[in-house]
Design an enzyme around this catalytic site. Structure first.
Site, PDB file in Angstrom:
ATOM      1  N   SER A   1      12.314 -13.626  -7.266  1.00  0.00           N
ATOM      2  CA  SER A   1      11.846 -13.974  -6.206  1.00  0.00           C
ATOM      3  C   SER A   1      10.330 -14.320  -6.347  1.00  0.00           C
ATOM      4  O   SER A   1       9.903 -15.319  -6.681  1.00  0.00           O
ATOM      5  CB  SER A   1      11.942 -12.621  -5.416  1.00  0.00           C
ATOM      6  OG  SER A   1      11.457 -12.863  -3.775  1.00  0.00           O
TER       7      SER A   1
ATOM      8  N   HIS B   1      15.655 -17.152  -2.192  1.00  0.00           N
ATOM      9  CA  HIS B   1      16.509 -16.856  -1.303  1.00  0.00           C
ATOM     10  C   HIS B   1      16.996 -17.987  -0.172  1.00  0.00           C
ATOM     11  O   HIS B   1      16.764 -17.570   0.823  1.00  0.00           O
ATOM     12  CB  HIS B   1      15.918 -15.646  -0.561  1.00  0.00           C
ATOM     13  CG  HIS B   1      15.053 -14.722  -1.475  1.00  0.00           C
ATOM     14  ND1 HIS B   1      15.945 -13.796  -2.278  1.00  0.00           N
ATOM     15  CD2 HIS B   1      13.977 -14.318  -1.641  1.00  0.00           C
ATOM     16  CE1 HIS B   1      15.161 -13.206  -2.853  1.00  0.00           C
ATOM     17  NE2 HIS B   1      13.886 -13.216  -2.558  1.00  0.00           N
TER      18      HIS B   1
END
Length: 234
Positions: free
Chosen positions: A125, A167
């Site tokens: 991330s 994401h």
């Protein structure tokens, strides 16, 4: 050129195969792992989870470099960075992480690790986004336009020049709006997919078979979107 595994998202269970991939990529026989959890404020639970995961993968020692709780001299930072065979950057607030790294000079040291190829650089991330020039973020410190949930984290490490979106499955529409102002190539990956650089070449791996991602190529004022090919390693 160095080695990078930028994992778009997922949890420590679904991304276990990617962590194993990093351990196998590491040249060090002892497998020293340094976890940098700046983006999560060096959360103790996160640190303990990373230590458990990499110890179970056969790594000899896992340390955490805590920048938000402790002050480190440049010599101490360099010693920890050079000790590592694998450097894992955790998820969290990307802009906060960037600011802390610039404050203590860790950004310079990480670029040096890449250039000298002394360790596998990896992360998830925010810890994936950091290796690129900028990224799609929900950081509270980022400038986010009214009515949108995401903005752009600027001035990241810039090892790779693309605009990176982690994401992607949750950010498709807003990322493609933000992309229009970037005028640069981009990489957008769904969770459990990773961008990899090794031996001067780049490719993709994934830990979930149905996960995918896209490359956006900018030319003459417009983008061409192409689905990536990722090798399943789960």
């Amino acid at each position: 050129m160095g080695r990078i595994i930028a994992i778009s998202g997922g949890d420590l269970s679904t991304t276990e195969a990617m962590n194993r991939y990093a351990v196998n990529m590491s040249a060090g026989s002892t497998k020293h792992v340094l976890f940098i959890g700046t983006a999560s404020g060096d959360a103790e639970g996160y640190i303990n989870s990373i230590k458990t995961v990499f110890t179970e993968l056969g790594c000899e020692e896992v340390r955490a470099l805590e920048l938000t709780r402790k002050e480190h001299s440049e010599e101490e930072l360099r010693r920890e960075i050079l000790w590592a065979d694998i450097i894992y950057v955790g998820g969290g607030d990307t802009v906060f992480m960037r600011n802390e790294w610039k404050r203590c000079g860790l950004d310079v040291l990480l670029r040096e690790v890449y250039e000298k190829d002394t360790a596998v650089l990896m992360g998830i991330s925010a810890g994936a986004m950091c290796w690129f020039s900028c990224g799609c973020t929900d950081s509270e410190l980022a400038t986010i336009k009214p009515g949108m949930k995401f903005g752009v984290a600027e001035e990241l490490l810039g090892i790779h020049p693309q605009f990176f979106c982690p994401h992607y499955e949750d950010r498709v529409e807003e990322f493609e709006v933000l992309l229009k102002d970037r005028c640069r190539d981009a990489v957008a990956l769904e969770s459990n997919v990773a961008f990899v650089e090794e031996n001067g070449r780049t490719y993709y791996i994934k830990a979930v078979e149905e996960a995918t991602g896209y490359e956006f190529r900018y030319e003459n004022g417009s983008y061409e979107k192409e689905e990536i090919t990722a090798t399943y390693v789960g």
